[in-house]
Write an enzyme that holds these catalytic residues in place. Structure first.
Site, PDB file in Angstrom:
ATOM      1  N   SER A  48       0.763  -1.355  -0.430  1.00 44.75           N
ATOM      2  CA  SER A  48       0.314   0.078   0.484  1.00 44.75           C
ATOM      3  C   SER A  48       0.786   0.515  -0.258  1.00 44.75           C
ATOM      4  CB  SER A  48      -0.487  -0.223   1.429  1.00 44.75           C
ATOM      5  OG  SER A  48      -0.080   0.407   2.269  1.00 44.75           O
ATOM      6  N   LYS A  85       0.784   4.632   7.281  1.00 43.89           N
ATOM      7  CA  LYS A  85       0.323   5.106   6.048  1.00 43.89           C
ATOM      8  C   LYS A  85       0.690   7.011   5.806  1.00 43.89           C
ATOM      9  CE  LYS A  85      -3.025   2.088   5.112  1.00 43.89           C
ATOM     10  NZ  LYS A  85      -2.900   1.546   3.671  1.00 43.89           N
TER      11      LYS A  85
END
Length: 138
Positions: A48, A85
């Site tokens: 990701s 993230k």
């Protein structure tokens, strides 16, 4: 013969050049770590964050002393799980660097804490047995 993009070196030439940089072997902390007492390591899992240059198996160098500013790549705990993230502080969202993944909202009912800022990542071309000790899931 060892090849580089710009020139060709014979092995003896390469050894002579590498000896000029031998100090780096003993001072990686000076090169990679900003705040030794506030730094920890993790291993990225998943894809990701690939568009930020963080790939599955990379070692993350995480600093707890650096402020989590808008757009920083962070490692956080979200509902008891570590997550790496991009921090959208203004909208309270955690963003992936891969368009295949959706943004994760940080809701009022969530348990959320920033555990540090990713200041470096190291690509492991030869896997270490120590890598299984830490992990940060994307």
């Amino acid at each position: 013969m060892i090849r580089t993009l710009r020139q060709h070196f014979y092995l003896n030439d390469f050894i002579n050049i590498a000896s000029d940089y031998s100090e780096l072997r003993t001072n990686l902390d000076d090169l990679l770590v900003l705040h030794p007492c506030a730094t920890w390591f993790g291993v990225a899992q998943g894809d990701s964050m690939q568009d930020e240059g963080i790939y599955d198996g990379d070692v993350l160098i995480i600093d707890r002393q650096v402020n989590a500013l808008q757009g920083a790549v962070i490692v956080a705990q979200l509902n008891g799980e570590f997550i790496c993230k991009i921090f959208d502080k203004k909208r309270r969202m955690l963003l992936s660097a891969n368009p295949q993944y959706h943004a994760v909202p940080i809701r009022d009912c969530d348990t959320f804490s920033v555990e540090g800022i990713v200041i470096r990542s190291v690509r492991m071309h030869f896997k270490s047995s120590l890598q299984g000790l830490w992990s940060c899931t994307p």
